[in-house]
Design a protein around this motif. Structure first.
Motif, PDB file in Angstrom:
ATOM      1  N   TYR A   1       0.872  -1.184   0.000  1.00  0.00           N
ATOM      2  CA  TYR A   1       0.000   0.000   0.000  1.00  0.00           C
ATOM      3  C   TYR A   1       0.900   1.222   0.000  1.00  0.00           C
ATOM      4  O   TYR A   1       1.744   1.391   0.890  1.00  0.00           O
ATOM      5  CB  TYR A   1      -0.905   0.008   1.229  1.00  0.00           C
ATOM      6  CG  TYR A   1      -1.775   1.238   1.340  1.00  0.00           C
ATOM      7  CD1 TYR A   1      -2.898   1.398   0.538  1.00  0.00           C
ATOM      8  CD2 TYR A   1      -1.473   2.250   2.262  1.00  0.00           C
ATOM      9  CE1 TYR A   1      -3.702   2.524   0.641  1.00  0.00           C
ATOM     10  CE2 TYR A   1      -2.269   3.372   2.376  1.00  0.00           C
ATOM     11  CZ  TYR A   1      -3.379   3.511   1.566  1.00  0.00           C
ATOM     12  OH  TYR A   1      -4.178   4.639   1.662  1.00  0.00           O
TER      13      TYR A   1
ATOM     14  N   GLY B   1      -2.026   6.164  -1.765  1.00  0.00           N
ATOM     15  CA  GLY B   1      -3.367   5.605  -1.617  1.00  0.00           C
ATOM     16  C   GLY B   1      -3.624   4.423  -2.533  1.00  0.00           C
ATOM     17  O   GLY B   1      -4.754   3.933  -2.608  1.00  0.00           O
ATOM     18  N   SER B   2      -2.582   3.934  -3.215  1.00  0.00           N
ATOM     19  CA  SER B   2      -2.737   2.830  -4.158  1.00  0.00           C
ATOM     20  C   SER B   2      -2.261   1.510  -3.557  1.00  0.00           C
ATOM     21  O   SER B   2      -1.266   1.465  -2.840  1.00  0.00           O
ATOM     22  CB  SER B   2      -1.931   3.101  -5.438  1.00  0.00           C
ATOM     23  OG  SER B   2      -2.379   4.267  -6.091  1.00  0.00           O
TER      24      SER B   2
ATOM     25  N   TYR C   1     -11.366  -0.048  -4.510  1.00  0.00           N
ATOM     26  CA  TYR C   1     -10.140   0.374  -5.186  1.00  0.00           C
ATOM     27  C   TYR C   1      -9.894  -0.464  -6.435  1.00  0.00           C
ATOM     28  O   TYR C   1      -9.594   0.075  -7.509  1.00  0.00           O
ATOM     29  CB  TYR C   1      -8.940   0.263  -4.241  1.00  0.00           C
ATOM     30  CG  TYR C   1      -7.630   0.502  -4.956  1.00  0.00           C
ATOM     31  CD1 TYR C   1      -7.194   1.793  -5.226  1.00  0.00           C
ATOM     32  CD2 TYR C   1      -6.853  -0.566  -5.418  1.00  0.00           C
ATOM     33  CE1 TYR C   1      -6.018   2.021  -5.919  1.00  0.00           C
ATOM     34  CE2 TYR C   1      -5.681  -0.352  -6.116  1.00  0.00           C
ATOM     35  CZ  TYR C   1      -5.261   0.948  -6.366  1.00  0.00           C
ATOM     36  OH  TYR C   1      -4.113   1.171  -7.063  1.00  0.00           O
TER      37      TYR C   1
ATOM     38  N   ARG D   1      -9.814   0.829 -10.332  1.00  0.00           N
ATOM     39  CA  ARG D   1      -8.641   0.628 -11.174  1.00  0.00           C
ATOM     40  C   ARG D   1      -9.008  -0.158 -12.437  1.00  0.00           C
ATOM     41  O   ARG D   1      -8.487   0.114 -13.523  1.00  0.00           O
ATOM     42  CB  ARG D   1      -7.540  -0.103 -10.408  1.00  0.00           C
ATOM     43  CG  ARG D   1      -6.197  -0.071 -11.142  1.00  0.00           C
ATOM     44  CD  ARG D   1      -5.101  -0.692 -10.342  1.00  0.00           C
ATOM     45  NE  ARG D   1      -5.354  -2.109 -10.154  1.00  0.00           N
ATOM     46  CZ  ARG D   1      -4.548  -2.904  -9.424  1.00  0.00           C
ATOM     47  NH1 ARG D   1      -3.507  -2.385  -8.802  1.00  0.00           N
ATOM     48  NH2 ARG D   1      -4.818  -4.175  -9.296  1.00  0.00           N
TER      49      ARG D   1
ATOM     50  N   LYS E   1      -8.979  13.600  -9.671  1.00  0.00           N
ATOM     51  CA  LYS E   1      -9.007  12.862  -8.416  1.00  0.00           C
ATOM     52  C   LYS E   1      -9.342  13.804  -7.277  1.00  0.00           C
ATOM     53  O   LYS E   1      -9.324  15.019  -7.406  1.00  0.00           O
ATOM     54  CB  LYS E   1      -7.654  12.187  -8.154  1.00  0.00           C
ATOM     55  CG  LYS E   1      -7.344  11.054  -9.116  1.00  0.00           C
ATOM     56  CD  LYS E   1      -6.167  10.265  -8.624  1.00  0.00           C
ATOM     57  CE  LYS E   1      -5.905   9.055  -9.500  1.00  0.00           C
ATOM     58  NZ  LYS E   1      -4.817   8.204  -8.960  1.00  0.00           N
TER      59      LYS E   1
END
Length: 221
Positions: free
Chosen positions: A49, A75-76, A126, A130, A162
């Protein structure tokens, strides 16, 4: 355990606090700029993360040709293929800037996903977002000109669209890498970058600065 107790336990769990702190099976690792986080062919035994920084994802073909498949911002999640039984890494991850990364062991990640619904909801949301972006990338690649694709890549790097304030200064990225992401040649990227600069869409001042006016290229038919 009563239903009331279970409900309270669920409410008390904060997925963002979980991702911001260390604990059993998870630790924060600092990676300096250009340092590899994992390499293609490494054992896939953890999920990552990205807390701060930017990470470049690449894959190398059997003939040795490298392609950039994504640029990640804070945040990915990445490296989640391990959760689906992927034994080895299918690509590499490299820090584009100094990065703080939470490394979550596969077992700890699986336990958190099964035990904490709020965390699994966040993770699934998430992955869905994506996947939508990957579909948009495919449509972009199939139907849009290389100029529009380059503009979209630059806007994504600057995080336009974003949550939060766009980062108008993007990390240093070579024209070769941009060409890989756009699916064109370096000379075409150079041509369009010079054109964008002359039109005032971008400029160089201690780094590449992207202006919202570049959206005109993407939106113009």
């Amino acid at each position: 355990m009563t239903p009331v107790t279970v409900s309270k336990k669920t409410r008390d769990f904060n997925p963002h606090a979980f991702l911001a702190t260390i604990g059993v099976g998870r630790k924060t690792v600092l990676f300096p700029k250009k340092h590899g986080i994992f390499a293609q062919g490494d054992p896939a035994d953890a999920v990552f993360y990205l807390k701060t920084g930017k990470v470049r994802l690449t894959v190398v073909s059997k003939t040795g040709k490298e392609a950039t498949i994504g640029i990640l911002t804070d945040g990915s999640f990445f490296g989640e293929g391990s959760l689906a039984g992927q034994p080895l890494r299918m690509g590499s991850a490299t820090a584009m800037t100094d990065c703080a990364v939470l490394r979550i062991e596969k077992k700890a990640m699986m336990q958190a996903l099964h035990r904490e619904h709020t965390f699994s909801d966040l993770f699934v949301a998430y992955l869905l977002a994506r996947n939508i972006r990957y579909e948009e990338d495919l449509v972009d690649q199939l139907f849009n000109s290389s100029e529009k694709r380059l503009a979209r890549v630059l806007l994504m790097l600057a995080r336009f669209g974003k949550e939060g304030v766009p980062e108008t200064v993007v990390p240093k990225i070579s024209q070769e890498t941009l060409a890989e992401m756009v699916g064109t040649t370096r000379s075409r990227v150079s041509f369009f970058m010079n054109r964008f600069r002359k039109l005032g869409f971008i400029h160089y001042n201690g780094g590449l600065q992207v202006h919202s006016s570049l959206l005109n290229v993407v939106l113009h038919d």
